[in-house]
Every structure is written in C-alpha cells, then in structure tokens.
Motif scaffolding. Sequence first.
Motif, short mmCIF file in Angstrom:
data_model
loop_
_atom_site.label_atom_id
_atom_site.label_comp_id
_atom_site.label_asym_id
_atom_site.label_seq_id
_atom_site.Cartn_x
_atom_site.Cartn_y
_atom_site.Cartn_z
N GLY A 180 0.97 -1.18 0.10
CA GLY A 180 0.00 0.23 -0.03
C GLY A 180 0.64 1.14 -0.10
N ARG A 181 2.10 1.12 0.56
CA ARG A 181 3.03 2.46 0.38
C ARG A 181 4.06 2.12 -0.64
NH1 ARG A 181 3.37 3.18 7.17
NH2 ARG A 181 1.07 3.26 7.34
N ASP A 182 4.80 1.09 -0.38
CA ASP A 182 5.80 0.71 -1.45
C ASP A 182 5.70 0.02 -2.46
OD1 ASP A 182 7.61 2.41 0.49
OD2 ASP A 182 7.55 0.42 1.94
N VAL A 183 4.64 -0.79 -2.35
CA VAL A 183 4.14 -1.85 -3.53
C VAL A 183 2.51 -1.79 -3.45
CG1 VAL A 183 4.39 -3.66 -1.64
CG2 VAL A 183 4.33 -4.00 -4.14
N PRO A 184 1.93 -1.90 -4.58
CA PRO A 184 0.53 -1.69 -4.56
C PRO A 184 -0.01 -3.04 -3.97
CG PRO A 184 1.52 -1.02 -6.81
CD PRO A 184 2.75 -1.58 -5.94
N ALA A 185 -1.14 -2.87 -3.54
CA ALA A 185 -1.78 -4.02 -2.67
C ALA A 185 -3.49 -3.98 -2.84
CB ALA A 185 -1.37 -4.05 -1.22
N ILE A 195 -4.82 0.69 0.77
CA ILE A 195 -5.24 -0.75 0.35
C ILE A 195 -6.69 -0.82 0.33
CG2 ILE A 195 -4.89 -3.15 0.96
CD1 ILE A 195 -2.61 -2.45 2.67
N PRO A 196 -7.33 -1.02 -1.01
CA PRO A 196 -8.50 -1.38 -1.20
C PRO A 196 -9.10 -2.51 -0.81
CG PRO A 196 -7.55 -1.17 -3.39
CD PRO A 196 -6.35 -0.71 -2.18
N ILE A 197 -10.28 -2.75 -0.65
CA ILE A 197 -10.81 -4.17 -0.10
C ILE A 197 -11.69 -4.61 -1.23
CG2 ILE A 197 -12.12 -5.41 1.51
CD1 ILE A 197 -11.79 -3.08 3.43
N VAL A 198 -11.55 -5.88 -1.69
CA VAL A 198 -12.18 -6.54 -2.79
C VAL A 198 -13.08 -7.62 -1.97
CG1 VAL A 198 -12.39 -7.75 -4.89
CG2 VAL A 198 -10.64 -6.02 -4.46
N HIS A 199 -14.28 -7.34 -2.04
CA HIS A 199 -15.18 -8.55 -1.36
C HIS A 199 -15.62 -9.61 -2.38
CE1 HIS A 199 -15.72 -6.60 2.60
NE2 HIS A 199 -15.62 -5.17 1.98
N PRO A 233 -16.48 -0.26 6.33
CA PRO A 233 -14.84 -0.05 5.65
C PRO A 233 -14.59 1.35 6.49
CG PRO A 233 -16.63 0.67 4.21
CD PRO A 233 -17.42 -0.18 5.43
N ALA A 234 -15.28 2.15 7.02
CA ALA A 234 -14.95 3.33 7.60
C ALA A 234 -14.20 4.22 6.75
CB ALA A 234 -14.08 3.09 8.85
N GLY A 235 -14.62 4.07 5.34
CA GLY A 235 -13.96 5.04 4.37
C GLY A 235 -12.95 4.52 3.60
N THR A 236 -12.65 3.13 3.89
CA THR A 236 -11.60 2.65 2.78
C THR A 236 -12.33 2.08 1.48
OG1 THR A 236 -10.40 1.49 4.60
CG2 THR A 236 -10.09 0.43 2.75
N PRO A 237 -11.70 2.50 0.52
CA PRO A 237 -12.34 1.89 -0.85
C PRO A 237 -12.66 0.59 -0.80
CG PRO A 237 -10.62 3.28 -1.20
CD PRO A 237 -10.53 2.82 0.20
N THR A 238 -13.81 0.20 -1.55
CA THR A 238 -14.35 -0.95 -1.66
C THR A 238 -14.92 -1.44 -3.03
OG1 THR A 238 -16.50 -0.90 -0.81
CG2 THR A 238 -14.74 -1.31 1.02
N SER A 289 -5.96 -1.07 -12.03
CA SER A 289 -6.12 0.16 -11.43
C SER A 289 -5.24 0.59 -10.45
CB SER A 289 -7.70 0.12 -11.29
OG SER A 289 -7.98 1.46 -10.84
N VAL A 290 -5.12 -0.81 -9.59
CA VAL A 290 -4.55 -0.62 -8.45
C VAL A 290 -2.78 -0.25 -8.85
CG1 VAL A 290 -3.79 -1.63 -6.45
CG2 VAL A 290 -5.98 -1.86 -6.98
N VAL A 291 -2.58 -0.82 -9.78
CA VAL A 291 -1.21 -0.65 -10.03
C VAL A 291 -0.76 0.49 -10.66
CG1 VAL A 291 0.90 -1.75 -11.63
CG2 VAL A 291 -0.33 -3.22 -10.41
N ALA A 292 -1.81 1.23 -11.33
CA ALA A 292 -1.56 2.46 -12.17
C ALA A 292 -1.90 3.45 -11.31
CB ALA A 292 -2.43 2.56 -13.27
N THR A 293 -2.78 3.40 -10.21
CA THR A 293 -3.31 4.54 -9.57
C THR A 293 -3.27 4.53 -8.00
OG1 THR A 293 -5.64 4.09 -9.33
CG2 THR A 293 -4.79 5.01 -11.34
N GLY A 294 -3.06 3.31 -7.43
CA GLY A 294 -3.02 2.88 -6.14
C GLY A 294 -4.36 2.62 -5.60
N THR A 295 -5.29 2.83 -6.39
CA THR A 295 -6.71 2.44 -5.61
C THR A 295 -7.66 2.07 -6.91
OG1 THR A 295 -8.43 3.61 -4.58
CG2 THR A 295 -7.44 4.94 -6.36
#
Length: 320
Positions: A84-89, A114-118, A129-134, A313-319
């Motif tokens: 989430g900081r040094d490598v996308p996750a 670090i977004p959550i995929v359900h 999620p308290a604001g975490t992208p899902t 998307s996550v690798v390109a933008t982090g989210t």
Amino acid sequence: MRILLWHVHGSWTTSFVQGGHDYVMPVTPDRGPDGLGRARTWDWPANVREVAPEDLAEEPVDLVVLQRPHECDLAASWLGRRPGRDVPAVYVEHNTPLGAVPDTPHPIAGQREIPIVHVTGFNELMWDPAGTPTTVIDHGVVDPGRRYTGELARAAVVTNDPVRRGRSVGTDLLADLCGAVGVDVFGMRVELLAPMPGLVTFEDLPQARMHEELARRRVYVHTARWTSLGLSLIEAMQLGMPVVALGTTEAPFAVPAGAGVVTTSRSELVAAARRYVDSPRAAAEAGAVARAHALERYGLGRFLADWDAVLESVVATGTL
C-alpha cells in the motif's frame, strides 16, 4: 504482472491463478499456514511458483494480494516493502463479519492505501469499511463440466471443520438430514463428526475426485448459516446438480428459481432434499437450470476480466 499471494483459500485461488500473470506463493519448510505453497489437491498451472520467504526480497513483485490482516506485516518483512505504500496491494475479503453485525469494522478499515475486494455483495454490505475504498468481484469457477448422474439416492454436503465451526456451517442440521436421506459429507476434518445413522464422510479428496463423487449424489445440500458464499455450491451447480440451500448471506441471490430450493426453514430444507432424492427426473431438470445459471453468472472469463481491471487500476493509481 508478478503477484504475491498466500495459499489461504484453495478453491478461490484455483480460479484466481488461471489469469495471465506470474503468481508468487510463499512456501516454508513446514508448509504451515503462512507458507503452504502450491496446492496438493487442486490442479494449478505452472505460473504459480513457490518462493521461500528469505528469497522474496529478490522478486520484482508488482502487487500484493492480502487475505488476512497479518499478511501486511509478513509482506513488509519478507519483501522489504510495505504493501500500500512501497508496493501496490489489495485485500480480498472472503468472509462474513463476526460480532456486532452490521457494525463490525473491517480489519483494515479507515485507511485508503489498500482497497478491499469483497467476494460477495452481502459481505461488502455487512462489513464497515470506515472510508476504505471497496468493490465486489463475484466468484468465478473453473467449469468442471456437466458430470451429474444422480445415480446414488443420497444427499451431498461439502464443509470444512464442521465440528469446530458448528452452527455457522450448519453441522447441527446433519442429524435431521440423515433422518430423511442418507448424507455424504465431503471436506477437511469431516472425519471428526460424531457417527450417526446414514452419515458417511469423505476426507479431503482431490478436487477432481470430489467432483466425480458429488455428481453421483442425487442432490447437493448447502447447510451454511453464516459464511461467505461457498464455492462448493457453485461447483455443484456447474456439475448439473439440483441444490437445496439455507436462504442466508448470498445464497438467495446465487440460486435462481427452478435450480432448487432456498429456504430459511429447517423442515423445508429437509423436505426439499427428500423430494429430490425421491424424484430423479425433477432433480435432473433442476440441475440443468442450475448449471446454465452458474456458467453465466460465475464463469471464469468474467471473473478474470473483473480482476484484471482492478489489478491494473491499483498498480496504475494505487486505488480502484
């Protein structure tokens, strides 16, 4: 893309690693929970590579797939990079929440790195999620092919750890089912079930063998009360089996009309299983509907395409 992930849920991972990526799987000498390595009972492609923790720092990992809260610290230690900081996750949530549902905060709630995929819409709805992208990516299953014969007038149940997990997976329902139809239970640690008339257990069979055996049973019964959508339910449908399921969590939205019976009634669950066992023709007709639906909604192509869109998307933008 080079993806680091742990072998946590074998059935889900079997589908995930069918994509066109290089999958790095930690392996430890004891093949414990944090280093299980490649599957022994599923058929995985050659692009799933086992790598020892001490060698992971040399792997040019593009993205980390997390599935348990402590894996973030494991990845940071073994890779030398913080997810989430040094490598996308991304974090894949396989389970329904426990505790004060629907107010239970997700283990990584309240951050945006670090977004959550359900794996089901129900799970996404119930976790806070308290604001975490899902987002939600519905399950996809490698088609086992239509194998249904229904030659054995018995019900099949698939579950893991039925003694430890108890009511959450409907272990208490087995006695009622056994009293009406013979029940064959497949899965891990099912041999620990107390003996009861009409019950036969099949311990941890290879997936292909389990599919063959399931398809010989007249009906599949999904007894889980409070777990995420079991992939065994989808696999049974793709095999061409009629299904009887408790109408909890995601199951009512996974089983269409005509494919079987979904109910919140204990007595109707048992009665529906009995009806299919007694009527091979009705069972085969429902199984055909089940297979067509499962192929359309839970096909592997859609699943992998959805995942590729999220990973890119996550690798390109982090989210997301």
